[in-house]
Motif scaffolding. Structure first.
Motif, short mmCIF file in Angstrom:
data_model
loop_
_atom_site.label_atom_id
_atom_site.label_comp_id
_atom_site.label_asym_id
_atom_site.label_seq_id
_atom_site.Cartn_x
_atom_site.Cartn_y
_atom_site.Cartn_z
N GLU A 166 0.84 -1.20 0.00
CA GLU A 166 0.00 0.00 0.00
C GLU A 166 0.87 1.25 0.00
O GLU A 166 1.78 1.39 0.83
CB GLU A 166 -0.93 0.04 1.22
N HIS A 168 0.84 5.42 0.22
CA HIS A 168 -0.06 6.46 0.76
C HIS A 168 0.19 7.84 0.16
O HIS A 168 -0.35 8.82 0.68
CB HIS A 168 0.07 6.50 2.29
N ASN A 204 -5.16 5.11 0.00
CA ASN A 204 -3.92 4.51 -0.47
C ASN A 204 -4.10 3.88 -1.85
O ASN A 204 -5.22 3.74 -2.33
CB ASN A 204 -3.39 3.47 0.53
#
Length: 210
Positions: A166, A168, A204
């Motif tokens: 992920e 961000h 994200n």
């Protein structure tokens, strides 16, 4: 500092050199988004990265940035080496990608260790070689890849560096680092999602395929 140093570099340096680094090095912790080296700074010390990740950026005449490469645990920056040994101003900006820690080595010790320790000499030369390859890869990416390919490579490279799937960063932050507009990045991210390579979540971007 000693424990992190030995964990990060004991596979590279002999114990005598590690002891010297532990004795004379300056330990520094940093947080994500901290500016560690600025363009125009005189570099008096060489960083050895213990934990975390750092991105190395160049800036054009208009103030726009371009990502060159990432540094990870066990790395140093070849451009910093050049500035240290040549007493020159920095041509790059180093910004923390994640929280982490490093050790700063005084330039005079860098020079001494080149003749004193074979492992240090090999480390310096290997670092130049690795960073040169990464810079050539960055040039190839700009010259030969389409923007959607560059974007996907940017995302997967960042995921590997931070050790997570992920990411961000905002669309605007990605656009800034890739030298394009937010609108273009948003469109290309949506296209990558339709191809099943990523998933766009509220906070994200999730990498689904490497």
């Amino acid at each position: 500092m000693r424990e992190e140093l030995f964990q990060s570099y004991n596979y590279i340096f002999e114990e005598e050199l590690l002891e010297e680094i532990d004795k004379i090095g300056t330990y520094r912790e940093f947080k994500a988004d901290d500016y560690l080296i600025e363009i125009g700074d005189y570099i008096k010390s060489m960083p050895l990265l213990l934990t975390g990740a750092i991105k190395i950026l160049r800036e054009d005449d208009k103030g726009d940035e371009l990502l060159l490469y990432f540094l990870e645990r066990g790395d140093t920056c070849a451009m910093t080496l050049t500035c240290c040994l040549g007493n020159a101003k920095s041509k790059i900006r180093a910004v923390a990608e994640t929280n982490g820690a490093l050790i700063m080595i005084p330039v005079e010790k860098m020079e001494d260790w080149l003749t004193k320790y074979k492992t240090w000499r090999n480390f310096v030369f290997d670092s130049y070689n690795v960073r040169l390859k990464e810079m050539l890869e960055a040039i190839d990416t700009l010259a030969f890849m389409n923007l959607d390919e560059r974007l996907y490579k940017y995302l997967t490279d960042k995921a590997k560096v931070i050790g997570k799937t992920e990411i961000h960063n905002t669309h605007q932050e990605i656009a800034y680092e890739m030298h394009t507009s937010r609108v273009v990045i948003s469109r290309l991210l949506k296209a990558l999602e339709l191809k099943g390579k990523i998933k766009l979540n509220r906070n994200n971007i999730e990498i689904l395929e490497f």
